[in-house]
Design a protein around this motif. Structure first.
Motif, PDB file in Angstrom:
ATOM      1  N   ALA A 155     -32.797  21.767  11.793  1.00 32.99           N
ATOM      2  CA  ALA A 155     -31.874  21.577  10.682  1.00 32.99           C
ATOM      3  C   ALA A 155     -30.591  20.892  11.142  1.00 32.99           C
ATOM      4  O   ALA A 155     -30.099  19.951  10.504  1.00 32.99           O
ATOM      5  N   THR A 156     -30.016  21.362  12.241  1.00 40.67           N
ATOM      6  CA  THR A 156     -28.780  20.740  12.737  1.00 40.67           C
ATOM      7  C   THR A 156     -29.039  19.314  13.228  1.00 40.67           C
ATOM      8  O   THR A 156     -28.181  18.443  13.103  1.00 40.67           O
ATOM      9  N   LYS A 157     -30.227  19.080  13.757  1.00 41.09           N
ATOM     10  CA  LYS A 157     -30.583  17.729  14.204  1.00 41.09           C
ATOM     11  C   LYS A 157     -30.617  16.759  13.033  1.00 41.09           C
ATOM     12  O   LYS A 157     -30.112  15.634  13.113  1.00 41.09           O
ATOM     13  N   ALA A 158     -31.213  17.186  11.926  1.00 45.44           N
ATOM     14  CA  ALA A 158     -31.290  16.332  10.736  1.00 45.44           C
ATOM     15  C   ALA A 158     -29.898  16.026  10.194  1.00 45.44           C
ATOM     16  O   ALA A 158     -29.609  14.897   9.772  1.00 45.44           O
ATOM     17  N   ALA A 159     -29.034  17.044  10.194  1.00 48.67           N
ATOM     18  CA  ALA A 159     -27.673  16.845   9.698  1.00 48.67           C
ATOM     19  C   ALA A 159     -26.872  15.934  10.614  1.00 48.67           C
ATOM     20  O   ALA A 159     -26.161  15.026  10.157  1.00 48.67           O
ATOM     21  N   ASN A 164     -22.674   7.449  10.601  1.00 41.62           N
ATOM     22  CA  ASN A 164     -21.487   7.316   9.738  1.00 41.62           C
ATOM     23  C   ASN A 164     -21.684   7.871   8.332  1.00 41.62           C
ATOM     24  O   ASN A 164     -20.972   7.482   7.402  1.00 41.62           O
ATOM     25  N   GLY A 165     -22.652   8.768   8.179  1.00 40.94           N
ATOM     26  CA  GLY A 165     -22.822   9.432   6.899  1.00 40.94           C
ATOM     27  C   GLY A 165     -21.762  10.488   6.684  1.00 40.94           C
ATOM     28  O   GLY A 165     -21.005  10.841   7.599  1.00 40.94           O
ATOM     29  N   ASN A 166     -21.700  11.014   5.459  1.00 43.16           N
ATOM     30  CA  ASN A 166     -20.672  12.010   5.161  1.00 43.16           C
ATOM     31  C   ASN A 166     -21.193  13.434   5.319  1.00 43.16           C
ATOM     32  O   ASN A 166     -22.401  13.689   5.360  1.00 43.16           O
ATOM     33  N   ALA A 167     -20.271  14.364   5.405  1.00 43.68           N
ATOM     34  CA  ALA A 167     -20.607  15.761   5.676  1.00 43.68           C
ATOM     35  C   ALA A 167     -21.442  16.386   4.562  1.00 43.68           C
ATOM     36  O   ALA A 167     -22.299  17.234   4.819  1.00 43.68           O
ATOM     37  N   LEU A 168     -21.210  15.967   3.321  1.00 44.45           N
ATOM     38  CA  LEU A 168     -21.956  16.536   2.198  1.00 44.45           C
ATOM     39  C   LEU A 168     -23.439  16.183   2.295  1.00 44.45           C
ATOM     40  O   LEU A 168     -24.308  17.052   2.129  1.00 44.45           O
ATOM     41  N   ASP A 169     -23.734  14.917   2.568  1.00 42.89           N
ATOM     42  CA  ASP A 169     -25.129  14.508   2.746  1.00 42.89           C
ATOM     43  C   ASP A 169     -25.762  15.251   3.923  1.00 42.89           C
ATOM     44  O   ASP A 169     -26.937  15.621   3.890  1.00 42.89           O
ATOM     45  N   ASN A 204     -14.835  11.098   9.686  1.00 39.01           N
ATOM     46  CA  ASN A 204     -13.544  10.963   9.009  1.00 39.01           C
ATOM     47  C   ASN A 204     -12.730  12.256   9.056  1.00 39.01           C
ATOM     48  O   ASN A 204     -11.595  12.305   8.585  1.00 39.01           O
ATOM     49  N   GLY A 205     -13.345  13.319   9.580  1.00 37.66           N
ATOM     50  CA  GLY A 205     -12.666  14.604   9.640  1.00 37.66           C
ATOM     51  C   GLY A 205     -12.807  15.422   8.377  1.00 37.66           C
ATOM     52  O   GLY A 205     -12.136  16.445   8.219  1.00 37.66           O
ATOM     53  N   ASP A 206     -13.692  15.006   7.465  1.00 37.11           N
ATOM     54  CA  ASP A 206     -13.902  15.729   6.212  1.00 37.11           C
ATOM     55  C   ASP A 206     -14.988  16.795   6.378  1.00 37.11           C
ATOM     56  O   ASP A 206     -15.985  16.586   7.074  1.00 37.11           O
ATOM     57  N   ILE A 207     -14.782  17.924   5.702  1.00 34.90           N
ATOM     58  CA  ILE A 207     -15.646  19.097   5.862  1.00 34.90           C
ATOM     59  C   ILE A 207     -16.429  19.365   4.580  1.00 34.90           C
ATOM     60  O   ILE A 207     -15.895  19.257   3.476  1.00 34.90           O
ATOM     61  N   SER A 208     -17.695  19.730   4.731  1.00 27.52           N
ATOM     62  CA  SER A 208     -18.519  20.219   3.625  1.00 27.52           C
ATOM     63  C   SER A 208     -19.381  21.358   4.135  1.00 27.52           C
ATOM     64  O   SER A 208     -19.542  21.542   5.347  1.00 27.52           O
ATOM     65  N   GLY A 209     -19.956  22.127   3.196  1.00 25.85           N
ATOM     66  CA  GLY A 209     -20.815  23.242   3.586  1.00 25.85           C
ATOM     67  C   GLY A 209     -21.874  23.514   2.543  1.00 25.85           C
ATOM     68  O   GLY A 209     -21.755  23.105   1.382  1.00 25.85           O
ATOM     69  N   ALA A 210     -22.934  24.205   2.965  1.00 23.46           N
ATOM     70  CA  ALA A 210     -24.012  24.586   2.053  1.00 23.46           C
ATOM     71  C   ALA A 210     -24.640  25.878   2.533  1.00 23.46           C
ATOM     72  O   ALA A 210     -24.536  26.242   3.707  1.00 23.46           O
ATOM     73  N   CYS A 211     -25.311  26.552   1.611  1.00 22.58           N
ATOM     74  CA  CYS A 211     -25.923  27.837   1.909  1.00 22.58           C
ATOM     75  C   CYS A 211     -27.160  27.984   1.027  1.00 22.58           C
ATOM     76  O   CYS A 211     -27.095  27.688  -0.175  1.00 22.58           O
TER      77      CYS A 211
END
Length: 335
Positions: free
Chosen positions: A58-62, A69-74, A202-209
């Motif tokens: 999972a962490t590898k895919a993220a 250069n993708g974003n944290a949400l994706d 870019n230093g932007d944070i996202s999360g999911a559960c």
């Protein structure tokens, strides 16, 4: 005199001497030189992904998304989807253990850098609950959809109906039905909820559960995982946190929000996770010896932390090219 007092007195007694010598040694060249701050924080090593439990795929895919250069949400959506599709993981997505009536029901939430969030609860027949949660966030005026409404919305956005109860999970459920005893189990060999946090370049944070919840729960039960502030919370100025374990106890202390607020007050991610766990076990009549809760957190500087009530909780962190599993410290030590 202890060492701390000695250093303090020595510093005070030499302060005048140090200032005088500094002023004397100054010349035209050094007057415009800016001093180097000893409190300057190190530059964060980005990107970064951290998730609950041992989930290297999972962490590898993220991380792959972030590397490109993708974003944290994706990234967090992609990472959670890996576990949702893994039928050997009996606590998330397809193959998750059912409720006591034999229904696999999923809960999930997601939150972006701007504080936008979406969630689904008691979702049936859809593997990727985290994707439905994201669609709720981005394409509806709501934060949360539940039950049949969430399922129908999933079909509208093109997701296919699937039987989530695999033969393996069905066999385990039938074995449980022989005695039908329900008691939360401190999970050691397997894991439950996958919670994931990411910081992009870019230093932007996202999360999911995302989770299938407690095995053999009462029909309709919802835990902390889809509840913003309990199972997940993100503040892009401060950091983020996700929780795992017995959701009822996380909800009672609004755990993930608490961790982020403690970081806002100046605590490190590790210190904040530890304090949040202490809040749980200090509650009157807490039965903490018989349930597990764990937190992971990250701050804006790219520092991470994790802590749990009992041993064996772990996280997986992908940072600086290393994808590693880290055992969390815990508060209830063996006697």
């Amino acid at each position: 005199m202890d060492r701390r007092k000695f250093l303090k007195n020595a510093t005070l007694s030499t302060a005048g001497f140090a200032v005088t010598n500094t002023l004397i040694s100054c010349n035209d060249e050094t007057k415009n030189t800016k001093p180097i701050s000893s409190t300057q924080k190190p530059i964060p090593v980005l990107p970064l992904v951290i998730a609950t439990w041992n989930v290297p795929n999972a962490t590898k895919a993220a991380y792959k998304i972030l590397e490109n250069n993708g974003n944290a949400l994706d990234a967090v959506e992609a990472g959670c989807k890996v576990e949702e599709a893994d039928i050997t993981n009996q606590s998330v997505g397809k193959g998750g253990l059912p409720d006591r009536d034999g229904n696999v029901t999923l809960d999930a939430c997601i939150m972006d850098k701007n504080g936008n969030c979406g969630a689904v609860v008691y979702l049936k027949n859809i593997t990727h609950a985290v994707s439905v949660a994201r669609h709720v966030m981005e394409n509806t005026p709501h934060v949360m959809l539940a039950g049949k409404g969430a399922e129908e919305y999933a079909y509208k956005i093109g997701l296919k109906k699937e039987n989530l109860l695999t033969e393996s999970s069905k066999k385990a459920w039938k074995k449980w039905k022989v005695e039908s005893k329900y008691k939360p189990i401190i999970n050691i060999e397997n894991h439950d909820t996958i919670g994931m946090l990411a910081i992009d370049k870019n230093g932007d944070i996202s999360g999911a559960c995302t989770t299938s919840g407690l095995a053999y729960k009462m029909g309709g039960r919802v835990g902390d995982s889809p509840i913003i502030g309990a199972g997940l919370f993100i503040d892009n100025e401060i950091g983020g946190c996700v929780a795992t374990g017995l959701g009822e106890e996380v909800v009672k202390t609004v755990g993930s929000f608490l961790v982020v607020e403690l970081m806002r007050q100046g605590k490190t991610p590790q210190e904040a996770c530890e304090e949040a766990i202490k809040r749980i076990i200090k509650k009157p009549n807490s039965d903490y010896k018989n349930f597990q809760v764990g937190y992971i957190a990250v701050n804006k500087a790219g520092e991470t932390g994790s802590f749990a009530i009992h041993q064996w909780f772990s996280s997986t962190k992908y940072q600086d090219g290393k994808n590693e599993n880290i055992q969390a410290d815990f508060i209830v030590k063996a006697k």
